[in-house]
Scaffold this active site. Structure first.
Site, PDB file in Angstrom:
ATOM      1  N   TYR A  93       0.845  -1.199   0.000  1.00  7.68           N
ATOM      2  CA  TYR A  93       0.000   0.000   0.000  1.00  7.68           C
ATOM      3  C   TYR A  93       0.880   1.247   0.000  1.00  7.68           C
ATOM      4  CZ  TYR A  93      -4.300  -2.654   0.975  1.00  7.68           C
ATOM      5  OH  TYR A  93      -5.378  -3.500   0.907  1.00  7.68           O
ATOM      6  N   GLY A  94       0.721   2.033  -1.033  1.00  4.73           N
ATOM      7  CA  GLY A  94       1.549   3.215  -1.229  1.00  4.73           C
ATOM      8  C   GLY A  94       2.159   3.138  -2.622  1.00  4.73           C
TER       9      GLY A  94
END
Length: 364
Positions: A93-94
């Site tokens: 995530y990112g």
């Protein structure tokens, strides 16, 4: 809110949505109704709803900017202070240079939490480890877990989850990843293990594989909502109920389609808009049913949609990136839809001609 109310909804529903629903009080009561109704997830005790943090670091799909971090910290504090202790994240995530940003933020927010120490200690982080093609051995998967621990600066992860199965395209890698889950559990790096995007057949296989090695499968995370209740999803739910696995529902609001704020002429920008354009025009029966129940219950449409997941015995993890969303989501707790209301919603969902596109990573 009236400016974003879908024009095709029943007029009485439009009127309701233009008025203010019951809001989460600004004061802090001695305890919230749901705090005494935590649910078991393997060896852990969690709130009936968690918060998903996919948006925390994702610029492409969710428009994340680092200037949002202060509000995200307020969201975390609000959730924890009001009984929510489950936060779902992932090492992927990112976007770009922000890869792993969601985990970093969660670790930071736990360390900087100013409330009761016990509340912070009770937080359960469920993170997912990506089945990247270069993670070919159990040891590499264990190292992925250690990387997450380092980013969050915590000693142990609540639930370590395999983000997706490689059975369809790299079956040999799949077994190595399973052995990696066993190893991180045996080493005490995680309190429990889970899977994500596993279909019915693979779910049974990994359950039996882990069980034979003395590792309980605590959770299975899949897309599950009134827009995603097809044959496979309901079979997964039945398997989870039978084997004592807790089903975690991601995208309980259908990426936002079940909020009632979008219409065929008012769509979100980016990739979501392309998906919404295909599905939103056929959602009138379902959105009208959600609106009617929201009116009777003095709730919002999102609260009813999330509560459907809770009423089905799953733990939904709606995504949050604003305080307004967080406060609204809290209103999904502390009550349950009746069996008649659940049936009404499911009947309306079946009337809708288009459903959510199933995640391509989910196996059979």
């Amino acid at each position: 809110m009236s400016s974003s109310t879908p024009s095709f909804l029943n007029p009485s529903i439009q009127s309701l949505l233009s008025s203010s629903p019951i809001k989460v009080p600004s004061f802090k009561p001695l305890f919230w109704p749901w705090q005494k109704k935590k649910v078991k997830m393997g060896p852990l005790t969690v709130s009936p709803m968690g918060f998903g943090t996919w948006a925390w670091g994702n610029q492409l799909l969710w428009g994340y900017q680092e200037s949002m971090d202060d509000e995200l910290q307020q969201i975390f504090n609000l959730a924890v202070e009001n009984g929510v202790n489950l936060f779902d994240t992932a090492d992927s995530y990112g976007t770009g240079k922000l890869n792993g940003q969601s985990e970093k933020l969660l670790g930071k927010f736990i360390r900087e939490f100013q409330g009761q120490k016990q509340l912070a200690e009770d937080v359960v982080i469920a993170t997912k480890f990506a089945a990247y093609p270069w993670r070919l051995t159990p040891g590499q998967f264990v190292n992925a877990c250690k990387g997450s621990l380092d980013r969050m600066q915590i000693e142990q992860i609540g639930i370590g989850q395999l983000h997706w199965s490689t059975a369809n395209y790299a079956p040999l890698q799949e077994k190595a990843l399973w052995d990696g889950l066993v190893a991180m559990y045996d080493k005490g790096l995680v309190q429990a293990v889970g899977v994500s995007n596993y279909g019915p057949k693979q779910l049974i296989k990994i359950y039996e594989y882990l069980q034979a090695r003395g590792v309980p499968l605590c959770s299975a995370q899949v897309q599950f909502s009134l827009l995603s209740m097809g044959e496979d999803q309901m079979e997964i739910k039945t398997i989870c109920d039978t084997l004592g696995i807790r089903l975690i529902s991601y995208s309980p609001l259908g990426l936002g389609m079940l909020t009632g704020k979008y219409t065929p002429s008012t769509l979100p920008s980016g990739p979501r808009g392309l998906l919404f354009k295909q599905i939103i025009p056929g959602l009138e029966p379902l959105l009208n049913s959600l609106g009617k129940i929201a009116q009777r219950r003095r709730k919002t449409i999102p609260q009813v949609a999330i509560n459907w997941c809770i009423s089905k015995g799953t733990v939904p993890i709606p995504g949050v990136k604003t305080l307004k969303q967080a406060k609204d989501n809290l209103g999904a707790l502390g009550w349950y839809l009746s069996s008649d209301e659940v049936l009404e919603l499911e009947s309306s969902a079946r009337e809708s001609p288009r459903k959510m596109i199933q995640n391509v990573f989910q196996t059979r």
